[in-house]
Scaffold this motif. Structure first.
Motif, PDB file in Angstrom:
ATOM      1  N   VAL A   1      63.656  83.367  75.246  1.00  4.31           N
ATOM      2  CA  VAL A   1      63.505  84.804  74.763  1.00  4.31           C
ATOM      3  C   VAL A   1      64.296  84.461  73.553  1.00  4.31           C
TER       4      VAL A   1
ATOM      5  N   LYS B   1      62.429  87.107  90.883  1.00  2.17           N
ATOM      6  CA  LYS B   1      61.502  86.237  91.126  1.00  2.17           C
ATOM      7  C   LYS B   1      60.083  86.528  91.671  1.00  2.17           C
TER       8      LYS B   1
ATOM      9  N   CYS C   1      71.610  86.885  80.391  1.00  2.00           N
ATOM     10  CA  CYS C   1      70.495  87.568  80.769  1.00  2.00           C
ATOM     11  C   CYS C   1      69.647  87.316  81.909  1.00  2.00           C
TER      12      CYS C   1
ATOM     13  N   GLU D   1      58.393  88.660  88.860  1.00  2.73           N
ATOM     14  CA  GLU D   1      57.879  88.033  87.740  1.00  2.73           C
ATOM     15  C   GLU D   1      56.858  87.243  87.875  1.00  2.73           C
TER      16      GLU D   1
ATOM     17  N   SER E   1      68.286  77.996  78.521  1.00  3.68           N
ATOM     18  CA  SER E   1      67.852  77.495  77.166  1.00  3.68           C
ATOM     19  C   SER E   1      68.723  77.067  76.057  1.00  3.68           C
TER      20      SER E   1
ATOM     21  N   VAL F   1      58.358  78.871  83.905  1.00  9.73           N
ATOM     22  CA  VAL F   1      58.874  80.253  83.179  1.00  9.73           C
ATOM     23  C   VAL F   1      60.222  80.794  83.953  1.00  9.73           C
ATOM     24  N   ALA F   2      59.789  80.740  85.255  1.00 15.45           N
ATOM     25  CA  ALA F   2      60.848  81.354  86.159  1.00 15.45           C
ATOM     26  C   ALA F   2      61.931  80.284  86.386  1.00 15.45           C
ATOM     27  N   SER F   3      62.975  80.774  86.327  1.00 14.74           N
ATOM     28  CA  SER F   3      64.232  79.729  86.480  1.00 14.74           C
ATOM     29  C   SER F   3      64.383  79.695  87.862  1.00 14.74           C
TER      30      SER F   3
ATOM     31  N   GLN G   1      73.700  76.414  87.551  1.00 13.01           N
ATOM     32  CA  GLN G   1      74.574  77.275  86.764  1.00 13.01           C
ATOM     33  C   GLN G   1      75.686  77.500  87.972  1.00 13.01           C
TER      34      GLN G   1
ATOM     35  N   SER H   1      73.282  80.382  79.857  1.00 10.50           N
ATOM     36  CA  SER H   1      71.929  80.089  79.529  1.00 10.50           C
ATOM     37  C   SER H   1      71.326  79.016  79.710  1.00 10.50           C
TER      38      SER H   1
HETATM   39  C1  F6R Z   1      63.695  84.509  85.249  1.00  6.03           C
HETATM   40  C2  F6R Z   1      64.103  83.831  84.024  1.00  6.03           C
HETATM   41  C3  F6R Z   1      64.745  84.793  82.865  1.00  6.03           C
HETATM   42  C4  F6R Z   1      65.855  84.040  82.349  1.00  6.03           C
HETATM   43  C5  F6R Z   1      66.369  84.684  80.929  1.00  6.03           C
HETATM   44  C6  F6R Z   1      67.435  84.248  80.316  1.00  6.03           C
HETATM   45  O1  F6R Z   1      63.248  83.799  86.188  1.00  6.03           O
HETATM   46  O2  F6R Z   1      63.782  82.646  83.707  1.00  6.03           O
HETATM   47  O3  F6R Z   1      65.511  85.984  83.222  1.00  6.03           O
HETATM   48  O4  F6R Z   1      66.893  83.656  83.123  1.00  6.03           O
HETATM   49  O5  F6R Z   1      65.500  85.034  80.065  1.00  6.03           O
HETATM   50  O6  F6R Z   1      67.244  82.993  79.897  1.00  6.03           O
HETATM   51  P1  F6R Z   1      68.312  81.723  79.449  1.00  6.03           P
HETATM   52  O7  F6R Z   1      68.862  81.349  80.632  1.00  6.03           O
HETATM   53  O8  F6R Z   1      67.371  80.836  78.755  1.00  6.03           O
HETATM   54  O9  F6R Z   1      69.303  82.509  78.689  1.00  6.03           O
END
Ligand code: F6R
Length: 365
Positions: A362, A242, A56, A245, A105, A155-157, A164, A103
């Protein structure tokens, strides 16, 4: 905890050279060996005839990038799907295909459920690319590659994404080696590319003052368009996500070749267009797409490298990374789009680390 930084997001952007060098350490020591992906990998990976990636958000974009590497380096087919779509459709499962979930998380509900569904459909080989040890998704997977980004709090990855990509690149090369497509010289070349990556990322980070100088031009806008081609198309998607969001500016990304098929109608003097345009095989194509934008009055903000031959002119702003890094260029060009979103959000005064309506992990649908 923040040290010299104003936000976790800024700190985590700047931690990327370290996060990347920690993540590539094992590859530099041992080469692209199956064991990078767990003890079962030497047995399972040689059986793999195709790859199916499920994720996601930003992690999905890491998957889109990986598709290019897996098909070109390993020579095996790869498809990439949003987890929440896959889990609710009648999908076709080939048990010889490796399911790869991505993922940060390791707890994202849709990704976890997509993995369970893949198993129900008959998949038996699953690899998790994950940043949190012993979380739900790696526990449900036969194979695992842990990114070593450290805790990600914003929060922003950011650093999770680039690490990854390293794990996915290592997967592509490892599969390619097992299939006789990567010889010792090529393996050495890929290892060298990884060795130089943290330094190249540091060079990109040093562009921050220039990028900050652009941010005022975006802060007053309501829309932005991001363009890229090939390996840099997913980076355009990531840049748009980015920006949306954390700054709440509506942004969309397109493969530059799609402009004529619709989005060009959006372009006028008020539309900033960000282009990821390092010197790869598609640069000439990207340049002609840029001309299409200029001809409609769109203002171009171009992330290029020293080898991309074009210059600043009226309505064309260029920031260059100091060298072209070849196959890993997508990772290096992620840094400027992260910093752009960060500084635009700062200029607009939004809550960078906790954007409205969003959660870090999430775990609901
Ligand atoms: C965007 C962001 C989200 C995550 C998504 C998946 O900056 O952080 O789009 O990438 O919710 O989260 P994970 O990688 O934890 O499964």
């Amino acid at each position: 905890e923040l040290g010299p930084y104003s936000h976790f997001m800024q700190k985590e952007i700047h931690e990327q050279p370290k996060a990347l060098s920690d993540t590539i350490e094992a590859v530099l020591e041992n080469g692209f060996v199956a064991e990078l992906f767990g003890t079962n990998a030497a047995k399972l990976l040689p059986q793999v005839e195709g790859v199916k990636i499920l994720a996601c958000g930003t992690s999905f974009y890491a998957g889109l990038t990986a598709k290019y590497w897996i098909e070109s380096i390993a020579g095996i087919s790869c498809d990439v799907e949003i987890a929440s779509e896959y889990r609710y459709r009648d999908a076709f499962a080939n048990p010889k295909h490796l399911v790869v979930t991505i993922s940060q998380s390791g707890e994202t509900l849709d990704t976890m459920e997509a993995l369970k569904y893949a198993k129900e459909l008959g998949h038996t080989m699953a690899l998790s690319i994950c940043n949190v040890r012993e979380s739900a998704i790696p526990r449900a997977s036969e194979l695992v590659f842990y990114t070593r980004a450290g805790a990600e709090i914003g929060v922003a990855s950011t650093k999770a994404f680039t690490t990854q990509l390293v794990g996915l690149f290592a997967l592509a090369v490892t599969l390619g080696k097992q299939r006789g497509r990567v010889d010792a010289a090529a393996e050495h070349g890929y290892q060298e590319a990884l060795r130089q990556l943290p330094g190249s990322v540091q060079h990109a980070l040093n562009l921050e003052p220039q990028i900050k100088a652009w941010s005022d031009k975006f802060a007053a806008k309501q829309n932005a368009l991001f363009l890229g081609r090939g390996l840099h198309y997913p980076i355009a998607l990531e840049g748009a996500l980015k920006l949306k969001e954390i700054s709440y500016i509506h942004a969309e990304a397109y493969p530059a070749g799609e402009l004529k098929h619709g989005p060009l109608a959006l372009v006028d003097e008020s539309m900033p267009v960000v282009v990821i345009a390092p010197n790869d095989a598609l640069l000439e194509k990207v340049k002609s797409n840029m001309q299409e934008v200029r001809a409609r009055g769109g203002e171009l903000f171009v992330f290029a490298d020293l080898d991309s031959h074009f210059s600043e002119s009226d309505g064309v702003h260029v920031i260059r990374t100091p060298r072209h890094v070849g196959v890993l260029s997508a990772i290096v060009h992620t840094i400027p789009v992260q910093m752009l979103a960060y500084h635009v959000a700062l200029a607009r005064g939004t809550d960078v680390d906790k954007p409205r309506n969003l959660a870090k992990s999430v775990t609901v649908e």
